[in-house]
Design an enzyme around this catalytic site. Structure first.
Site, short mmCIF file in Angstrom:
data_model
loop_
_atom_site.label_atom_id
_atom_site.label_comp_id
_atom_site.label_asym_id
_atom_site.label_seq_id
_atom_site.Cartn_x
_atom_site.Cartn_y
_atom_site.Cartn_z
N THR A 152 -3.59 0.86 -3.13
CA THR A 152 -2.94 -0.40 -2.77
C THR A 152 -3.14 -1.48 -3.82
O THR A 152 -4.10 -1.45 -4.60
CB THR A 152 -3.51 -0.90 -1.42
N GLY A 174 0.41 0.09 5.44
CA GLY A 174 0.74 -0.82 6.52
C GLY A 174 -0.37 -1.79 6.89
O GLY A 174 -0.38 -2.33 8.00
N GLY A 175 -1.34 -2.02 6.00
CA GLY A 175 -2.37 -3.01 6.27
C GLY A 175 -3.14 -2.69 7.54
O GLY A 175 -3.61 -1.58 7.75
N THR A 229 0.85 -1.19 0.00
CA THR A 229 0.00 0.00 0.00
C THR A 229 0.89 1.24 0.00
O THR A 229 2.02 1.19 0.45
CB THR A 229 -0.90 0.00 1.25
#
Length: 528
Positions: free
Chosen positions: A358, A421-422, A340
């Site tokens: 992303t 960073g999810g 992302t």
């Protein structure tokens, strides 16, 4: 636990204030492309579009035209926040029965779903969802853009013609996924050398190698000439769909033709006298709201301390519990890096964009479309492969994203933040919004302040430089792991943001990001 990293090194990024526009992005050249658009008289929207396409070339494993995402817009003349969701969705012909469980337990990528046979929801064309970035940028340009569409794609085309420079960081990222990239001939041809990661001449040598992104440049040139919908409606979309079907995927030209990004009202809510605006729906916006609401139940002092961090952790745990029950994103935090990127823009008039886009996993599906030169997403992995759950895989469904771009205001301060960073993203946004609203931090202070991460599991990850009383207070409630803030892999989310105070703009990016920078339109730059 022993670590190899230096305990005495300190990394900082310089923050410059200006009355002109600023772009903060995970790649310096992408930020420069956006800043150049601002200098040419473009709106924050124009700069965001240029940055979006440029960073898709410069960080091809993080995002690109074949990805999805969401953004927040602030229109200064109307004092109005607006959201745009250009998330991915499941192809209409996809059959969940084609994703049987292996019975081997949990999968090993971003989410703790049950493993699917052959990792069909993670790797390969069967993991590809309908992309949304290009339509999102096209709709935003049609509504707010000032400069010609083709001019905004020109920097990305130039970068693609030149080819991405493979420095030590690019080589490290490619090396991290070499085995998976080698499984697709077109991905291997683009990123690898003889089936291995790119060679660096020597540990003291300067980088000279570049990726051959000429096919991607041709695709971008077509989009510049024919417009955003060429990606969906025209020959380009037909070729993209044919490539994925030839590799076993279900993406069709009809899926592309029927795709539309969605504008909506912002999810706006108060926080301790300030105001936060986030993307509603299938994003982390509702989770952020729940976390901040829980944090208001505790009084904070003048500086971040044990009390504030403990309340922040508690709020995040509570918010994730609600997310698990109602939105279907379930289980422990991920152990692998997300794919992302985030960038933020403010122009000289105060218009703002906070944009996250992303491919989902690092290098997405690890599949390249040979006709277009594009690395494809693996958005199917966003869904739980077990049927009958809130986020179970199903044809035509929209993906539940972890993206959390935000706008905030507190007194005379306005900011546009976001991160990659999810599942780490919402932790970072809750804390950074708090740093500004609760403690009056400027953008540099907020980005340099050590953080914790609470990503839905039982454990708190804490920056080892936090004061001992903070870590002790956190450990009284939950298991705590302390870790070093490093450039790879990231233990915490990787934010980028801009701020406006009293008519002056500033910006910053994650201090450990080797490529990230905030650049203003007169070419001043904040560097490490």
């Amino acid at each position: 636990m022993s670590v190899n990293l230096s305990r005495t090194a300190r990394t900082t990024k310089i923050v410059i204030e200006t009355e002109k526009g600023v772009v903060a992005a995970q790649h310096r050249l992408a930020a420069q492309a956006g800043a150049d658009v601002l200098e040419a008289g473009g709106d924050a929207v124009d700069a965001a579009i240029a940055t979006s396409f440029a960073i898709g070339v410069l960080e091809p494993w993080m995002s690109g035209p074949a990805g999805g995402g969401a953004l927040m817009l602030w229109r200064a003349d109307e004092a109005r926040a607006e959201a745009l969701n250009f998330g991915m969705c499941v192809p209409g012909a996809l059959d969940p029965a084609d994703y049987p469980l292996s019975g081997k337990g949990l999968a090993g990528d971003l989410f703790p779903w049950e493993e699917v046979v052959d990792n069909r929801n993670v790797q390969g064309a069967t993991a590809v969802a309908v992309p949304g970035v290009v339509d999102g940028m096209g709709q935003m340009h049609a509504r707010y853009g000032k400069m010609p569409w083709a001019d905004l794609l020109a920097p990305a085309i130039g970068f693609a013609r030149e080819g991405l420079l493979v420095d030590w960081y690019a080589a490290l990222v490619i090396a991290s996924t070499t085995r998976e990239l080698a499984m697709d001939a077109d991905a291997a041809a683009l990123f690898l050398e003889d089936g291995q990661w790119p060679k660096i001449s020597g540990w003291t040598a300067l980088a000279e190698q570049r990726l051959d992104q000429s096919r991607m440049a041709d695709t971008l040139q077509t989009l510049a000439r024919e417009g955003a919908r060429a990606f969906y409606d025209g020959d380009l979309g037909a070729a993209l769909a044919a490539d994925m079907q030839a590799k076993g995927g279900s993406l069709s030209h009809e899926d592309l033709r029927s795709y539309r990004a969605q504008f909506s009202e912002a999810l706006s809510f108060g926080y301790r006298g300030g105001q936060i605006h986030a993307v509603p729906g299938l994003t982390a916006g509702p989770t952020l709201r729940d976390a901040l609401h829980a944090m208001t139940q505790t009084g904070f002092g003048p500086e971040p301390d044990a009390t504030s961090f403990r309340a922040t952790a508690g709020g995040l745990f509570d918010a994730y519990a609600a997310r698990l029950q109602t939105m279907g994103d379930t289980g422990e935090a991920e152990t692998h890096p997300g794919c992302t990127t985030h960038f933020s823009v403010v122009d000289r008039h105060g218009n703002m964009v906070a944009q996250t886009q992303t491919l989902l996993s690092i290098f997405g599906s690890r599949v390249v479309s040979p006709s277009t030169g594009l690395l494809m997403n693996n958005g199917i992995m966003w869904f739980d492969p077990v049927p009958g759950r809130p986020n179970s895989l199903g044809a035509g469904k929209r993906c539940l994203m972890n993206v959390c771009p935000i706008l905030g205001e507190s007194g005379d301060t306005r900011f546009a933040f976001g991160a990659s960073g999810g599942r780490k993203i919402v932790s970072a946004m809750a804390q950074m919004a708090s740093f500004v609203v609760d403690f009056g931090m400027d953008v540099g202070q907020a980005f340099h302040q050590p953080r914790i991460d609470v990503s839905g599991g039982r454990t708190i990850v804490a920056d080892e430089t936090l004061p001992a009383p903070v870590i002790e207070a956190l450990a009284a409630d939950h298991p705590v792991i302390t870790t070093h803030r490093s450039p790879f892999p990231y233990a915490f989310a990787c934010p980028a943001g801009v701020m406006r105070r009293d008519g002056r703009n500033s910006g910053c990016t994650e201090i450990m990001s080797p490529w990230g920078d905030a650049i203003c339109e007169d070419n001043l730059t904040g560097t490490t």
